[in-house]
Scaffold this motif. Structure first.
Motif, short mmCIF file in Angstrom:
data_model
loop_
_atom_site.label_atom_id
_atom_site.label_comp_id
_atom_site.label_asym_id
_atom_site.label_seq_id
_atom_site.Cartn_x
_atom_site.Cartn_y
_atom_site.Cartn_z
N GLY A 249 39.10 -34.18 -7.73
CA GLY A 249 37.89 -34.57 -7.04
C GLY A 249 38.11 -35.71 -6.06
O GLY A 249 37.25 -36.01 -5.24
N HIS A 250 39.29 -36.34 -6.12
CA HIS A 250 39.64 -37.44 -5.21
C HIS A 250 40.86 -37.06 -4.39
O HIS A 250 40.88 -37.20 -3.18
N GLN A 251 41.90 -36.62 -5.08
CA GLN A 251 43.16 -36.23 -4.45
C GLN A 251 43.38 -34.75 -4.71
O GLN A 251 42.90 -34.21 -5.71
N GLN A 252 44.14 -34.11 -3.83
CA GLN A 252 44.43 -32.70 -4.05
C GLN A 252 45.78 -32.32 -3.49
O GLN A 252 46.31 -32.98 -2.59
N VAL A 253 46.32 -31.25 -4.05
CA VAL A 253 47.55 -30.64 -3.57
C VAL A 253 47.17 -29.21 -3.24
O VAL A 253 46.52 -28.53 -4.03
N THR A 254 47.57 -28.72 -2.05
CA THR A 254 47.21 -27.38 -1.62
C THR A 254 48.43 -26.65 -1.12
O THR A 254 49.45 -27.26 -0.78
N GLY A 255 48.32 -25.34 -1.04
CA GLY A 255 49.40 -24.54 -0.50
C GLY A 255 49.08 -23.07 -0.59
O GLY A 255 47.97 -22.68 -0.95
N THR A 256 50.07 -22.25 -0.25
CA THR A 256 49.91 -20.80 -0.29
C THR A 256 51.03 -20.19 -1.12
O THR A 256 52.07 -20.81 -1.35
N PHE A 257 50.80 -18.95 -1.57
CA PHE A 257 51.81 -18.18 -2.29
C PHE A 257 51.54 -16.70 -2.06
O PHE A 257 50.46 -16.33 -1.60
N ALA A 258 52.52 -15.87 -2.37
CA ALA A 258 52.38 -14.43 -2.17
C ALA A 258 52.19 -13.73 -3.51
O ALA A 258 52.76 -14.12 -4.53
N ALA A 259 51.36 -12.67 -3.48
CA ALA A 259 51.16 -11.81 -4.66
C ALA A 259 50.88 -10.41 -4.17
O ALA A 259 49.93 -10.18 -3.42
N GLY A 260 51.71 -9.46 -4.57
CA GLY A 260 51.50 -8.07 -4.18
C GLY A 260 52.09 -7.77 -2.82
O GLY A 260 52.71 -8.62 -2.18
N GLY A 261 51.86 -6.54 -2.40
CA GLY A 261 52.44 -6.11 -1.13
C GLY A 261 51.45 -6.11 0.01
O GLY A 261 51.80 -5.91 1.15
N GLY A 262 50.19 -6.33 -0.30
CA GLY A 262 49.18 -6.33 0.75
C GLY A 262 47.80 -6.28 0.15
O GLY A 262 47.62 -6.28 -1.06
#
Length: 163
Positions: free
Chosen positions: A38-51
């Motif tokens: 609620g104050h600090q955050q870590v974000t990013g992306t990742f892959a799952a599946g083929g589409g």
């Protein structure tokens, strides 16, 4: 099923790094994550599946040791960004308890089954050498302890352990 987080489970006691796993699908197989207090955050992306429309398992490990979280409770979120406007869809949110904020050098926990006559102060004295540290046990067990004066025989409590 759209997205599912199997690890961590709700109110798990987690350390650093945080392991996140489950089954998901996303636009062009890309999903996003956010871990926040609620104050600090870590974000990013990742892959799952083929589409889009294909579900697959995912697992990632996230080092959050550099993040200045202010609270014991974190929200682990996995979601898709909507293709047309980037809005969040198919979000899954899992609340967890962050052990490093409870015990210095946190590396895990012990399970303790409450016996008749035991108190949180006595448990803190036994595990930490100081009865006044009973709030550590309370904070690690939000689903088990709603009143620190009322623990009952048979309850299985997590006792966070650090260095």
């Amino acid at each position: 099923m759209t997205n599912r987080v199997d690890q961590p489970r709700p109110l798990d006691l987690v350390g650093n790094p945080i392991h996140v796993g489950g089954v998901a699908t996303g636009f062009e197989a890309t999903l996003e994550y956010r871990i926040s207090d609620g104050h600090q955050q870590v974000t990013g992306t990742f892959a799952a599946g083929g589409g889009t429309g294909e579900h697959a398992q995912f697992h990632f490990t996230l080092d959050v040791g550099h993040t200045a979280f202010q609270a014991d409770r974190l929200l682990v979120q996995v979601f898709e960004a909507r293709a047309r406007d980037g809005g969040e869809i198919n979000a899954v949110t899992v609340p967890v308890v962050y052990g490093p904020h409870i015990v210095p050098g946190y590396y895990g926990y012990r399970e303790h089954t409450v016996a008749k006559g035991e108190t949180l102060s006595a448990l803190a004295k036994s595990y930490y050498g100081n009865a006044a540290l009973y709030p550590r046990i309370v904070r690690a067990n939000p689903a088990q302890i709603t009143d620190p004066d009322k623990i009952v025989p048979g309850q299985v409590l997590r006792i966070p352990i650090g260095s």
